[in-house]
Design a protein around this motif. Structure first.
Motif, PDB file in Angstrom:
ATOM      1  N   PRO A   1       0.801  -1.234   0.000  1.00  0.00           N
ATOM      2  CA  PRO A   1       0.000   0.000   0.000  1.00  0.00           C
ATOM      3  C   PRO A   1       0.832   1.282   0.000  1.00  0.00           C
ATOM      4  CG  PRO A   1      -0.763  -1.548   1.676  1.00  0.00           C
ATOM      5  CD  PRO A   1       0.546  -2.049   1.198  1.00  0.00           C
ATOM      6  N   TYR A   2       2.115   1.174   0.323  1.00  0.00           N
ATOM      7  CA  TYR A   2       2.955   2.358   0.446  1.00  0.00           C
ATOM      8  C   TYR A   2       3.691   2.716  -0.847  1.00  0.00           C
ATOM      9  CZ  TYR A   2       2.209   1.819   5.472  1.00  0.00           C
ATOM     10  OH  TYR A   2       1.648   1.712   6.717  1.00  0.00           O
ATOM     11  N   LEU A   3       3.651   1.825  -1.833  1.00  0.00           N
ATOM     12  CA  LEU A   3       4.396   2.071  -3.064  1.00  0.00           C
ATOM     13  C   LEU A   3       3.747   3.198  -3.863  1.00  0.00           C
ATOM     14  CD1 LEU A   3       5.142  -1.627  -4.093  1.00  0.00           C
ATOM     15  CD2 LEU A   3       6.819   0.068  -3.355  1.00  0.00           C
ATOM     16  N   ASP A   4       4.536   4.209  -4.186  1.00  0.00           N
ATOM     17  CA  ASP A   4       4.083   5.335  -5.001  1.00  0.00           C
ATOM     18  C   ASP A   4       2.852   6.028  -4.400  1.00  0.00           C
ATOM     19  OD1 ASP A   4       6.080   4.751  -6.996  1.00  0.00           O
ATOM     20  OD2 ASP A   4       4.813   3.082  -7.614  1.00  0.00           O
ATOM     21  N   ALA A   5       2.785   6.073  -3.068  1.00  0.00           N
ATOM     22  CA  ALA A   5       1.636   6.684  -2.390  1.00  0.00           C
ATOM     23  C   ALA A   5       2.136   7.828  -1.513  1.00  0.00           C
ATOM     24  CB  ALA A   5       0.903   5.644  -1.549  1.00  0.00           C
ATOM     25  N   PRO A   6       2.162   9.054  -2.036  1.00  0.00           N
ATOM     26  CA  PRO A   6       2.719  10.184  -1.270  1.00  0.00           C
ATOM     27  C   PRO A   6       2.031  10.410   0.071  1.00  0.00           C
ATOM     28  CG  PRO A   6       2.387  10.789  -3.574  1.00  0.00           C
ATOM     29  CD  PRO A   6       1.729   9.447  -3.382  1.00  0.00           C
ATOM     30  N   ASP A   7       0.722  10.150   0.161  1.00  0.00           N
ATOM     31  CA  ASP A   7       0.010  10.403   1.408  1.00  0.00           C
ATOM     32  C   ASP A   7       0.399   9.423   2.503  1.00  0.00           C
ATOM     33  OD1 ASP A   7      -1.142   8.395  -0.156  1.00  0.00           O
ATOM     34  OD2 ASP A   7      -3.079   8.564   0.865  1.00  0.00           O
ATOM     35  N   GLN A   8       1.064   8.314   2.125  1.00  0.00           N
ATOM     36  CA  GLN A   8       1.505   7.334   3.122  1.00  0.00           C
ATOM     37  C   GLN A   8       2.921   7.616   3.609  1.00  0.00           C
ATOM     38  OE1 GLN A   8      -0.354   5.065   4.366  1.00  0.00           O
ATOM     39  NE2 GLN A   8      -1.966   4.536   2.921  1.00  0.00           N
ATOM     40  N   GLY A   9       3.631   8.542   2.930  1.00  0.00           N
ATOM     41  CA  GLY A   9       5.035   8.748   3.247  1.00  0.00           C
ATOM     42  C   GLY A   9       5.297   9.327   4.618  1.00  0.00           C
ATOM     43  N   ASP A  10       4.301   9.995   5.211  1.00  0.00           N
ATOM     44  CA  ASP A  10       4.505  10.552   6.547  1.00  0.00           C
ATOM     45  C   ASP A  10       4.583   9.469   7.613  1.00  0.00           C
ATOM     46  OD1 ASP A  10       4.515  13.060   5.563  1.00  0.00           O
ATOM     47  OD2 ASP A  10       2.425  13.510   6.039  1.00  0.00           O
ATOM     48  N   GLU A  11       4.024   8.330   7.294  1.00  0.00           N
ATOM     49  CA  GLU A  11       3.945   7.275   8.304  1.00  0.00           C
ATOM     50  C   GLU A  11       5.141   6.350   8.265  1.00  0.00           C
ATOM     51  OE1 GLU A  11       1.058   3.484   9.464  1.00  0.00           O
ATOM     52  OE2 GLU A  11       0.361   4.998   8.049  1.00  0.00           O
ATOM     53  N   LEU A  12       5.432   5.786   7.077  1.00  0.00           N
ATOM     54  CA  LEU A  12       6.531   4.839   6.935  1.00  0.00           C
ATOM     55  C   LEU A  12       7.180   5.009   5.569  1.00  0.00           C
ATOM     56  CD1 LEU A  12       5.047   1.471   8.323  1.00  0.00           C
ATOM     57  CD2 LEU A  12       6.902   2.793   9.346  1.00  0.00           C
ATOM     58  N   LEU A  13       8.495   4.770   5.532  1.00  0.00           N
ATOM     59  CA  LEU A  13       9.236   4.709   4.279  1.00  0.00           C
ATOM     60  C   LEU A  13       9.967   3.376   4.231  1.00  0.00           C
ATOM     61  CD1 LEU A  13      10.715   8.311   4.276  1.00  0.00           C
ATOM     62  CD2 LEU A  13       8.890   7.465   2.784  1.00  0.00           C
ATOM     63  N   PHE A  14      10.102   2.813   3.035  1.00  0.00           N
ATOM     64  CA  PHE A  14      10.691   1.485   2.873  1.00  0.00           C
ATOM     65  C   PHE A  14      11.888   1.565   1.930  1.00  0.00           C
ATOM     66  CE2 PHE A  14       6.329   0.969   4.050  1.00  0.00           C
ATOM     67  CZ  PHE A  14       6.260  -0.168   4.836  1.00  0.00           C
ATOM     68  N   LEU A  15      12.980   0.945   2.331  1.00  0.00           N
ATOM     69  CA  LEU A  15      14.204   0.957   1.540  1.00  0.00           C
ATOM     70  C   LEU A  15      14.794  -0.446   1.546  1.00  0.00           C
ATOM     71  CD1 LEU A  15      16.250   2.904   0.074  1.00  0.00           C
ATOM     72  CD2 LEU A  15      17.444   3.053   2.273  1.00  0.00           C
ATOM     73  N   GLN A  16      15.090  -0.985   0.349  1.00  0.00           N
ATOM     74  CA  GLN A  16      15.619  -2.345   0.254  1.00  0.00           C
ATOM     75  C   GLN A  16      16.682  -2.410  -0.833  1.00  0.00           C
ATOM     76  OE1 GLN A  16      12.999  -5.368  -1.301  1.00  0.00           O
ATOM     77  NE2 GLN A  16      13.833  -6.967   0.022  1.00  0.00           N
ATOM     78  N   SER A  17      17.682  -3.236  -0.597  1.00  0.00           N
ATOM     79  CA  SER A  17      18.748  -3.396  -1.588  1.00  0.00           C
ATOM     80  C   SER A  17      18.287  -4.315  -2.728  1.00  0.00           C
ATOM     81  CB  SER A  17      19.992  -3.978  -0.910  1.00  0.00           C
ATOM     82  OG  SER A  17      19.690  -5.243  -0.363  1.00  0.00           O
ATOM     83  N   MET A  18      19.236  -4.733  -3.585  1.00  0.00           N
ATOM     84  CA  MET A  18      18.939  -5.634  -4.704  1.00  0.00           C
ATOM     85  C   MET A  18      17.879  -5.057  -5.638  1.00  0.00           C
ATOM     86  SD  MET A  18      19.019  -9.386  -2.912  1.00  0.00           S
ATOM     87  CE  MET A  18      17.701  -8.982  -1.783  1.00  0.00           C
ATOM     88  N   SER A  19      18.018  -3.809  -6.004  1.00  0.00           N
ATOM     89  CA  SER A  19      17.070  -3.088  -6.871  1.00  0.00           C
ATOM     90  C   SER A  19      15.674  -3.014  -6.270  1.00  0.00           C
ATOM     91  CB  SER A  19      17.008  -3.701  -8.282  1.00  0.00           C
ATOM     92  OG  SER A  19      16.275  -4.905  -8.319  1.00  0.00           O
ATOM     93  N   GLY A  20      15.594  -3.081  -4.949  1.00  0.00           N
ATOM     94  CA  GLY A  20      14.312  -2.999  -4.262  1.00  0.00           C
ATOM     95  C   GLY A  20      13.813  -1.563  -4.176  1.00  0.00           C
ATOM     96  N   PRO A  21      12.744  -1.327  -3.421  1.00  0.00           N
ATOM     97  CA  PRO A  21      12.147   0.009  -3.342  1.00  0.00           C
ATOM     98  C   PRO A  21      13.120   1.044  -2.790  1.00  0.00           C
ATOM     99  CG  PRO A  21      11.279  -1.434  -1.641  1.00  0.00           C
ATOM    100  CD  PRO A  21      12.053  -2.305  -2.572  1.00  0.00           C
ATOM    101  N   ASN A  22      12.936   2.263  -3.266  1.00  0.00           N
ATOM    102  CA  ASN A  22      13.776   3.377  -2.867  1.00  0.00           C
ATOM    103  C   ASN A  22      12.897   4.445  -2.220  1.00  0.00           C
ATOM    104  OD1 ASN A  22      16.110   4.921  -2.607  1.00  0.00           O
ATOM    105  ND2 ASN A  22      16.789   4.453  -4.687  1.00  0.00           N
ATOM    106  N   VAL A  23      13.515   5.515  -1.761  1.00  0.00           N
ATOM    107  CA  VAL A  23      12.789   6.588  -1.093  1.00  0.00           C
ATOM    108  C   VAL A  23      13.000   7.891  -1.863  1.00  0.00           C
ATOM    109  CG1 VAL A  23      12.710   8.023   0.974  1.00  0.00           C
ATOM    110  CG2 VAL A  23      12.840   5.539   1.186  1.00  0.00           C
ATOM    111  N   ALA A  24      11.913   8.610  -2.155  1.00  0.00           N
ATOM    112  CA  ALA A  24      11.979   9.936  -2.782  1.00  0.00           C
ATOM    113  C   ALA A  24      11.509  10.972  -1.766  1.00  0.00           C
ATOM    114  CB  ALA A  24      11.108   9.978  -4.016  1.00  0.00           C
TER     115      ALA A  24
END
Length: 265
Positions: A236-259
């Motif tokens: 639910p947090y992927l590409d969802a700006p309104d969720q960014g205040d709550e949690l951010l996710f960062l993973q290696s191996m070409s995983g999700p990044n943080v903007a």
């Protein structure tokens, strides 16, 4: 916000990475990630192997394990298979983690094992056959490839990587595992090792061990990585700006990044 990463750089002539993940891993937060390795192998010296009425013995792929970067639990069976590439890869190209290459239909070898990333095992180094110790796995490969490698024509200038374009190393477990192995492709333990005997005219024989390895900008190594976030807590947090205040996710191996955007700075 948390964003999907398109891909990450895995190989350039000026920047060769040596340690790659290999596996099919289930993360409780990020979902599953699969990573497979593609690599060329080349002669380890300027001298081609010496053949004198050679008789093939065996061909073995050994892979050094990077214990500090292997992640998770390794208390279950893992299956790794090796296939021969049928598509050219080039040491002068740039490769990214979303690229893959065609392979031959038949596998060259496989192993079913429980990884022990910190276990030190004896390994005979070449030349000199001095024994060194470290974590690695061994995979016996198809006899026919070894027989083909006894052909002196393979060792003309530039011919070897045309005859053996490279190898694919991949985990074949049908369900995700609890750990992700990291393999050091430039380790002293990572070798394609050919065993054979040379026979003289009076039938005396000499055992020969010849190594093919990965080194420098002459040898391409690359990993293809795929993520599946379906049903995972991150989804639910992927590409969802309104969720960014709550949690951010960062993973290696070409995983999700943080903007992060600072609009009024």
């Amino acid at each position: 916000k948390t964003i999907r990463e398109d891909s990450v750089l895995t190989y350039t002539v000026d920047n060769q990475f040596n340690i790659f993940a290999c596996g099919y891993f289930q993360d409780p937060v990020f979902g599953t990630v699969r990573s497979e390795i593609y690599s060329q192998f080349r002669e380890t010296s300027s001298d081609e192997p010496a053949f004198e009425n050679p008789v093939f013995d065996s061909l073995v792929l050994t892979l050094g394990i990077d214990s500090t970067r292997s992640y998770g639990a390794f208390d279950e069976n893992y299956q790794i298979e090796v296939r021969r590439l049928s598509e050219d890869i080039s040491n002068s190209q740039i490769y990214y983690s979303d690229q893959s290459f065609a392979t031959a239909p038949d596998r060259l070898g496989s192993i079913d094992f429980t990884p022990k990333p910190t276990e030190l095992k004896a390994y005979a180094s070449v030349p000199g056959l001095d024994t060194i110790f470290g974590p690695f796995i061994s995979i016996p490969l198809d006899e026919q490839l070894g027989l083909d490698m006894l052909n002196p024509d393979w060792y003309e200038d530039g011919v070897f990587v045309e005859m053996l374009k490279g190898l694919q190393i991949r985990m074949t477990n049908t369900t995700p595992t609890k750990g992700m192995l990291s393999l050091n492709m430039n380790s002293a333990f990572t070798r394609l090792r050919l065993y054979y005997r040379n026979f003289t005219a009076d039938n005396d024989s000499t055992s020969v061990v010849y190594d093919f390895a990965i080194a420098g900008s002459t040898t391409t190594r690359h990993a293809n990585m795929e993520h599946d976030f379906t049903g995972a807590p991150i989804e639910p947090y992927l590409d969802a700006p309104d969720q960014g205040d709550e949690l951010l996710f960062l993973q290696s191996m070409s995983g999700p990044n943080v903007a992060i955007r600072i609009p009024y700075l």
